[in-house]
Design a protein around this motif. Structure first.
Motif, PDB file in Angstrom:
ATOM      1  N   LEU A  97      -4.375   2.373  -0.259  1.00  8.54           N
ATOM      2  CA  LEU A  97      -4.024   3.809   0.196  1.00  8.54           C
ATOM      3  C   LEU A  97      -4.452   3.463   1.685  1.00  8.54           C
ATOM      4  CD1 LEU A  97      -2.835   6.547   0.067  1.00  8.54           C
ATOM      5  CD2 LEU A  97      -5.241   7.345  -0.158  1.00  8.54           C
ATOM      6  N   ILE A  98      -3.403   3.597   2.625  1.00 10.79           N
ATOM      7  CA  ILE A  98      -3.714   3.785   4.042  1.00 10.79           C
ATOM      8  C   ILE A  98      -3.614   5.446   4.465  1.00 10.79           C
ATOM      9  CG2 ILE A  98      -2.820   3.291   6.517  1.00 10.79           C
ATOM     10  CD1 ILE A  98      -1.671   0.683   5.097  1.00 10.79           C
ATOM     11  N   VAL A  99      -4.452   5.794   5.122  1.00  7.92           N
ATOM     12  CA  VAL A  99      -4.375   7.473   5.451  1.00  7.92           C
ATOM     13  C   VAL A  99      -4.154   7.581   6.868  1.00  7.92           C
ATOM     14  CG1 VAL A  99      -5.407   9.597   5.431  1.00  7.92           C
ATOM     15  CG2 VAL A  99      -5.432   8.279   3.531  1.00  7.92           C
ATOM     16  N   GLY A 100      -3.221   8.168   7.662  1.00  4.99           N
ATOM     17  CA  GLY A 100      -3.225   8.286   9.022  1.00  4.99           C
ATOM     18  C   GLY A 100      -3.488   9.870   9.291  1.00  4.99           C
ATOM     19  N   SER A 101      -4.482  10.158  10.085  1.00  4.21           N
ATOM     20  CA  SER A 101      -5.160  11.621  10.113  1.00  4.21           C
ATOM     21  C   SER A 101      -4.436  12.085  11.407  1.00  4.21           C
ATOM     22  CB  SER A 101      -6.444  11.526  10.138  1.00  4.21           C
ATOM     23  OG  SER A 101      -6.930  12.731  10.443  1.00  4.21           O
ATOM     24  N   VAL A 102      -3.774  13.534  11.047  1.00  4.54           N
ATOM     25  CA  VAL A 102      -3.188  14.192  12.412  1.00  4.54           C
ATOM     26  C   VAL A 102      -4.467  14.863  13.037  1.00  4.54           C
ATOM     27  CG1 VAL A 102      -1.986  16.150  13.025  1.00  4.54           C
ATOM     28  CG2 VAL A 102      -1.076  14.822  11.335  1.00  4.54           C
ATOM     29  N   GLN A 103      -5.519  14.958  12.274  1.00  2.66           N
ATOM     30  CA  GLN A 103      -6.805  15.659  12.954  1.00  2.66           C
ATOM     31  C   GLN A 103      -7.392  14.589  14.044  1.00  2.66           C
ATOM     32  OE1 GLN A 103      -8.027  18.768  12.632  1.00  2.66           O
ATOM     33  NE2 GLN A 103      -9.440  18.165  14.384  1.00  2.66           N
ATOM     34  N   GLU A 104      -7.161  13.544  13.518  1.00  4.33           N
ATOM     35  CA  GLU A 104      -7.806  12.399  14.583  1.00  4.33           C
ATOM     36  C   GLU A 104      -6.933  12.170  15.865  1.00  4.33           C
ATOM     37  OE1 GLU A 104      -8.510   8.534  12.805  1.00  4.33           O
ATOM     38  OE2 GLU A 104     -10.062   9.466  11.138  1.00  4.33           O
ATOM     39  N   SER A 105      -5.542  12.515  15.452  1.00  2.96           N
ATOM     40  CA  SER A 105      -4.772  12.252  16.688  1.00  2.96           C
ATOM     41  C   SER A 105      -5.164  13.399  17.597  1.00  2.96           C
ATOM     42  CB  SER A 105      -3.487  12.247  16.218  1.00  2.96           C
ATOM     43  OG  SER A 105      -3.180  11.067  15.642  1.00  2.96           O
ATOM     44  N   ILE A 106      -5.322  14.640  16.939  1.00  2.94           N
ATOM     45  CA  ILE A 106      -5.775  15.936  17.929  1.00  2.94           C
ATOM     46  C   ILE A 106      -6.814  15.385  18.680  1.00  2.94           C
ATOM     47  CG2 ILE A 106      -6.222  18.105  17.941  1.00  2.94           C
ATOM     48  CD1 ILE A 106      -4.553  18.586  15.407  1.00  2.94           C
TER      49      ILE A 106
ATOM     50  N   PRO B 145       0.700  -1.349  -0.210  1.00  2.00           N
ATOM     51  CA  PRO B 145      -0.090   0.087  -0.099  1.00  2.00           C
ATOM     52  C   PRO B 145       0.862   1.281   0.014  1.00  2.00           C
ATOM     53  CG  PRO B 145      -0.684  -1.568   1.843  1.00  2.00           C
ATOM     54  CD  PRO B 145       0.761  -1.773   1.412  1.00  2.00           C
ATOM     55  N   LEU B 146       0.049   2.375  -0.429  1.00  2.00           N
ATOM     56  CA  LEU B 146       0.726   3.707  -0.268  1.00  2.00           C
ATOM     57  C   LEU B 146       0.329   4.140   1.188  1.00  2.00           C
ATOM     58  CD1 LEU B 146       0.349   5.643  -3.608  1.00  2.00           C
ATOM     59  CD2 LEU B 146       2.217   3.902  -2.975  1.00  2.00           C
ATOM     60  N   LEU B 147       1.130   5.023   2.001  1.00  2.00           N
ATOM     61  CA  LEU B 147       0.585   5.315   3.283  1.00  2.00           C
ATOM     62  C   LEU B 147       0.812   6.944   3.298  1.00  2.00           C
ATOM     63  CD1 LEU B 147       0.058   5.547   6.241  1.00  2.00           C
ATOM     64  CD2 LEU B 147       2.360   4.824   6.706  1.00  2.00           C
ATOM     65  N   HIS B 148      -0.149   7.748   3.446  1.00  2.00           N
ATOM     66  CA  HIS B 148      -0.140   9.003   3.512  1.00  2.00           C
ATOM     67  C   HIS B 148      -0.429   9.703   4.908  1.00  2.00           C
ATOM     68  CE1 HIS B 148      -2.011  13.332   2.253  1.00  2.00           C
ATOM     69  NE2 HIS B 148      -0.705  13.312   2.648  1.00  2.00           N
ATOM     70  N   ILE B 149       0.400  10.331   5.666  1.00  2.00           N
ATOM     71  CA  ILE B 149       0.012  10.923   6.824  1.00  2.00           C
ATOM     72  C   ILE B 149      -0.382  12.324   6.517  1.00  2.00           C
ATOM     73  CG2 ILE B 149       0.908  11.830   8.923  1.00  2.00           C
ATOM     74  CD1 ILE B 149       0.838   8.580   8.481  1.00  2.00           C
ATOM     75  N   ASP B 150      -1.851  12.568   6.675  1.00  2.00           N
ATOM     76  CA  ASP B 150      -2.440  13.570   6.395  1.00  2.00           C
ATOM     77  C   ASP B 150      -2.596  14.413   7.562  1.00  2.00           C
ATOM     78  OD1 ASP B 150      -4.463  15.494   5.453  1.00  2.00           O
ATOM     79  OD2 ASP B 150      -5.946  14.023   5.184  1.00  2.00           O
ATOM     80  N   THR B 151      -2.051  15.776   7.182  1.00  2.00           N
ATOM     81  CA  THR B 151      -1.937  16.849   8.446  1.00  2.00           C
ATOM     82  C   THR B 151      -3.445  17.514   8.463  1.00  2.00           C
ATOM     83  OG1 THR B 151      -1.362  18.749   6.775  1.00  2.00           O
ATOM     84  CG2 THR B 151       0.211  17.222   7.904  1.00  2.00           C
TER      85      THR B 151
ATOM     86  N   ARG C 244      -3.203  13.054  -5.397  1.00  2.00           N
ATOM     87  CA  ARG C 244      -2.986  11.619  -4.620  1.00  2.00           C
ATOM     88  C   ARG C 244      -4.143  10.708  -5.092  1.00  2.00           C
ATOM     89  NH1 ARG C 244      -4.987  11.458   1.472  1.00  2.00           N
ATOM     90  NH2 ARG C 244      -6.930  11.228   0.083  1.00  2.00           N
ATOM     91  N   ASP C 245      -5.253  11.087  -5.098  1.00  2.00           N
ATOM     92  CA  ASP C 245      -6.374  10.359  -5.423  1.00  2.00           C
ATOM     93  C   ASP C 245      -6.709   9.955  -6.571  1.00  2.00           C
ATOM     94  OD1 ASP C 245      -7.160  10.700  -2.495  1.00  2.00           O
ATOM     95  OD2 ASP C 245      -8.650  12.091  -2.932  1.00  2.00           O
ATOM     96  N   GLU C 246      -6.310  10.722  -7.652  1.00  2.00           N
ATOM     97  CA  GLU C 246      -6.314  10.192  -8.843  1.00  2.00           C
ATOM     98  C   GLU C 246      -5.192   9.338  -9.219  1.00  2.00           C
ATOM     99  OE1 GLU C 246      -5.853  13.895 -11.215  1.00  2.00           O
ATOM    100  OE2 GLU C 246      -7.985  14.560 -10.791  1.00  2.00           O
ATOM    101  N   LEU C 247      -4.112   9.276  -8.573  1.00  2.00           N
ATOM    102  CA  LEU C 247      -2.848   8.484  -9.038  1.00  2.00           C
ATOM    103  C   LEU C 247      -3.255   6.932  -8.380  1.00  2.00           C
ATOM    104  CD1 LEU C 247      -0.124   7.918  -9.874  1.00  2.00           C
ATOM    105  CD2 LEU C 247       0.832   8.525  -7.794  1.00  2.00           C
ATOM    106  N   VAL C 248      -3.811   7.096  -7.103  1.00  2.00           N
ATOM    107  CA  VAL C 248      -4.030   5.687  -6.268  1.00  2.00           C
ATOM    108  C   VAL C 248      -5.341   4.911  -7.439  1.00  2.00           C
ATOM    109  CG1 VAL C 248      -5.511   4.726  -4.460  1.00  2.00           C
ATOM    110  CG2 VAL C 248      -3.536   6.576  -4.043  1.00  2.00           C
ATOM    111  N   HIS C 249      -6.216   5.833  -7.823  1.00  2.73           N
ATOM    112  CA  HIS C 249      -7.307   5.161  -8.591  1.00  2.73           C
ATOM    113  C   HIS C 249      -6.589   4.565 -10.100  1.00  2.73           C
ATOM    114  CE1 HIS C 249     -11.061   4.408 -10.596  1.00  2.73           C
ATOM    115  NE2 HIS C 249     -10.709   5.363 -11.582  1.00  2.73           N
TER     116      HIS C 249
END
Length: 301
Positions: free
Chosen positions: A87-96, A59-65, A76-81
């Motif tokens: 695609l795995i997304v880690g969300s900084v907003q969720e961490s907050i 997978p690709l892993l994107h850490i989303d700020t 990103r979304d167009e390339l993944v498609h």
């Protein structure tokens, strides 16, 4: 471009592909760190070539700020498609929101450092044993201390003084439970190599890298793009400038340069005259002399 340089680019490509295949052979659950920047895009292209005609096998892993350039997320979304990869997304907003990190306050606040906690939690949650990154040794001085296979302890920390030798292109990926590796296949590439490879391979990249009109303000000796996330001071003026970005990150700390380079050929010519590294316009790297190394020791990219 000279025949010698073409051969040199071929050698860099072969080295990177060899390392990517070594990762797949040695690790059980690798991922490719993807930011939407040119280096991670080149890494994705190399992974595609390394395992063709099969799909990229990890997978690709994107850490989303949450403070991204809109163009980056769209790309990103167009390339993944297009590549049909996970695609795995880690969300900084969720961490907050979970209270795992505390958001910075003030004019120079950034979520860049907060990515470390989100990255380490994502690695642990998904049982990732290797994260492939697009770091290059010419970007920043602490990057030059990395091996291709960079061991991280069970806290996700990096010790620049305790790294494994890499003799005769032999890479040791052994690790204990809870540890993992970061691997940097394009470590020997320069910014110029990246752009010549993009040109040769006809790789699509975000429009942010090309000169375009954008609302910006002058801060920390860079043209910072105006966005809803910025806190303006009374003396700061929003202007429209023709700028482009040499490196992409959190929109609040990524500085642009005034430029008329609207083609890859013009970008290559412009870079050949540069005397400052591409991260020289990243305000997060200006916080201290060892800002990047300190973050890397804690588990940053």
């Amino acid at each position: 471009m000279s025949k010698y340089y073409l051969n040199y680019i071929d050698e860099l490509e072969s080295e990177a592909i060899y390392i990517l295949r070594e990762v797949y052979a040695q690790f059980q659950n690798p991922v490719l760190l993807f930011s939407g920047g040119k280096d991670s895009i080149v890494m994705t292209h190399l992974a595609k070539k390394a395992f063709y005609p099969c799909k990229i096998p990890f997978p690709l892993l994107h850490i989303d700020t949450g403070h991204n350039f809109p163009e980056t997320i769209k790309f990103r979304d167009e390339l993944v498609h297009k590549l049909d990869v996970n695609l795995i997304v880690g969300s900084v907003q969720e961490s907050i929101e979970k209270g795992e990190v505390t958001e910075e306050k003030g004019k120079n606040a950034t979520r860049n450092a907060l990515q470390t906690t989100t990255l380490l939690n994502t690695i642990e949650t998904n049982k990732i044993d290797c994260a492939i990154g697009g770091g290059r040794r010419d970007e920043e001085k602490s990057r030059a201390k990395e091996r291709f296979f960079s061991h991280r302890d069970d806290f996700g920390q990096w010790d620049p003084k305790n790294q494994r030798p890499e003799l005769w292109s032999l890479f040791n990926g052994k690790y204990f439970e809870g540890e993992h590796f970061r691997v940097f296949p394009i470590s020997n590439w320069t910014e110029m190599d990246i752009w010549n490879y993009i040109k040769r391979e006809k790789i699509d990249i975000p429009s942010l890298y090309f000169s375009h009109d954008r609302q910006v303000l002058w801060r920390n000796n860079s043209w910072i793009p105006y966005s809803e996330y910025l806190i303006l001071e009374n003396h700061e003026e929003i202007l429209t400038k023709k700028v482009r970005f040499r490196t992409l990150g959190d929109i609040t700390i990524t500085g642009g340069i005034e430029s008329h380079a609207d083609t890859i050929e013009k970008i290559i010519l412009e870079i050949s005259k540069m005397r400052q590294t591409e991260r020289g316009n990243r305000s997060d790297d200006k916080r201290s002399e060892t800002a990047m190394e300190d973050r890397k020791k804690q588990g940053y990219f």
